[in-house]
Design a protein around this motif. Sequence first.
Motif, PDB file in Angstrom:
ATOM      1  N   CYS A   1      -6.707   1.339  -1.029  1.00  0.00           N
ATOM      2  CA  CYS A   1      -5.333   1.814  -1.214  1.00  0.00           C
ATOM      3  C   CYS A   1      -5.035   2.818  -0.106  1.00  0.00           C
ATOM      4  O   CYS A   1      -5.914   3.193   0.671  1.00  0.00           O
ATOM      5  CB  CYS A   1      -5.162   2.459  -2.590  1.00  0.00           C
ATOM      6  SG  CYS A   1      -6.116   3.985  -2.817  1.00  0.00           S
ATOM      7  N   ASP A   2      -3.784   3.249  -0.047  1.00  0.00           N
ATOM      8  CA  ASP A   2      -3.354   4.259   0.917  1.00  0.00           C
ATOM      9  C   ASP A   2      -4.003   5.596   0.551  1.00  0.00           C
ATOM     10  O   ASP A   2      -3.941   6.028  -0.595  1.00  0.00           O
ATOM     11  CB  ASP A   2      -1.825   4.375   0.857  1.00  0.00           C
ATOM     12  CG  ASP A   2      -1.239   5.252   1.954  1.00  0.00           C
ATOM     13  OD1 ASP A   2      -1.938   6.144   2.465  1.00  0.00           O
ATOM     14  OD2 ASP A   2      -0.058   5.050   2.287  1.00  0.00           O
TER      15      ASP A   2
ATOM     16  N   LEU B   1       0.831  -1.207   0.000  1.00  0.00           N
ATOM     17  CA  LEU B   1       0.000   0.000   0.000  1.00  0.00           C
ATOM     18  C   LEU B   1       0.867   1.259   0.000  1.00  0.00           C
ATOM     19  O   LEU B   1       0.567   2.230  -0.715  1.00  0.00           O
ATOM     20  CB  LEU B   1      -0.921  -0.009   1.226  1.00  0.00           C
ATOM     21  CG  LEU B   1      -2.045  -1.052   1.203  1.00  0.00           C
ATOM     22  CD1 LEU B   1      -2.662  -1.209   2.587  1.00  0.00           C
ATOM     23  CD2 LEU B   1      -3.113  -0.678   0.180  1.00  0.00           C
ATOM     24  N   ARG B   2       1.942   1.267   0.780  1.00  0.00           N
ATOM     25  CA  ARG B   2       2.841   2.431   0.809  1.00  0.00           C
ATOM     26  C   ARG B   2       3.441   2.707  -0.563  1.00  0.00           C
ATOM     27  O   ARG B   2       3.727   3.846  -0.919  1.00  0.00           O
ATOM     28  CB  ARG B   2       3.978   2.216   1.814  1.00  0.00           C
ATOM     29  CG  ARG B   2       3.568   2.357   3.253  1.00  0.00           C
ATOM     30  CD  ARG B   2       4.763   2.423   4.176  1.00  0.00           C
ATOM     31  NE  ARG B   2       4.333   2.248   5.568  1.00  0.00           N
ATOM     32  CZ  ARG B   2       4.410   1.116   6.244  1.00  0.00           C
ATOM     33  NH1 ARG B   2       4.964   0.041   5.681  1.00  0.00           N
ATOM     34  NH2 ARG B   2       3.970   1.039   7.483  1.00  0.00           N
TER      35      ARG B   2
ATOM     36  N   LEU C   1       0.130   0.250   8.710  1.00  0.00           N
ATOM     37  CA  LEU C   1       0.368   1.325   7.743  1.00  0.00           C
ATOM     38  C   LEU C   1       0.545   2.668   8.432  1.00  0.00           C
ATOM     39  O   LEU C   1       1.347   3.501   8.003  1.00  0.00           O
ATOM     40  CB  LEU C   1      -0.804   1.375   6.753  1.00  0.00           C
ATOM     41  CG  LEU C   1      -0.714   2.361   5.596  1.00  0.00           C
ATOM     42  CD1 LEU C   1       0.451   2.018   4.669  1.00  0.00           C
ATOM     43  CD2 LEU C   1      -2.034   2.368   4.814  1.00  0.00           C
TER      44      LEU C   1
ATOM     45  N   ILE D   1      -7.032   3.677   5.158  1.00  0.00           N
ATOM     46  CA  ILE D   1      -7.024   3.317   3.736  1.00  0.00           C
ATOM     47  C   ILE D   1      -8.392   3.615   3.143  1.00  0.00           C
ATOM     48  O   ILE D   1      -9.406   3.595   3.828  1.00  0.00           O
ATOM     49  CB  ILE D   1      -6.661   1.824   3.517  1.00  0.00           C
ATOM     50  CG1 ILE D   1      -7.609   0.890   4.292  1.00  0.00           C
ATOM     51  CG2 ILE D   1      -5.215   1.555   3.888  1.00  0.00           C
ATOM     52  CD1 ILE D   1      -7.359  -0.591   4.023  1.00  0.00           C
TER      53      ILE D   1
END
Length: 208
Positions: free
Chosen positions: A43-44, A25-26, A137, A141
Amino acid sequence: MPAELLKIYPENPDPRRIRQVAECLRGGGLVIYPTDTVYGLGCDIHNARAVEKVAWIKGVKPQKNDFSFICFDLSHIADYARVSNAAFKLMKKALPGPFTFILEASNRVPKLLNTNKKTVGIRVPDHSIPRSIVRELGNPIITTSIKDDDEVIEYSTDPELIFEKFQHQVDIVIDGGYGGNIGSTIVDATTDNFEIIRDGLGELPLYI
């Protein structure tokens, strides 16, 4: 390259695999994951290009998206939305759970998503996999539900079939077991006259 089908057990998510998903994701990757309602695509929130890809898959313009955020807990919410005391009390009772709360967006949201939307949907699902991903994370998200082409079955529930369909559009499909086929209950909490705008899996608690 096709996506990876990644098995993660909800009862005790493997930290290494959760880290793998967070790194994806990053890097701007797209991930499909289970929730307490239906499988979601996300997603991020800090990656504008990834948000655009999600919008493309859903067939909507990024500026007109109605995506929600998955947060780990209520501590994230004040960063992205304005929450009244009454709404906070209700959310504290209802979450984690199968609800999406529509709240007035803070100034950070338009900058993140390049949109002029005045509201944002907030989810804190009662499911260990998406919450573990968000915690690893370090920020929420984007989430949007995976719909099925079948007219009878609205949502896809089998992760292997989801993988077959989306393997060339996303980076990781998490197999967390069969998903549900009822979406979240959507609650308009932009005012203290709370209104259910979609009946879903969650039953709103008798509140405050």
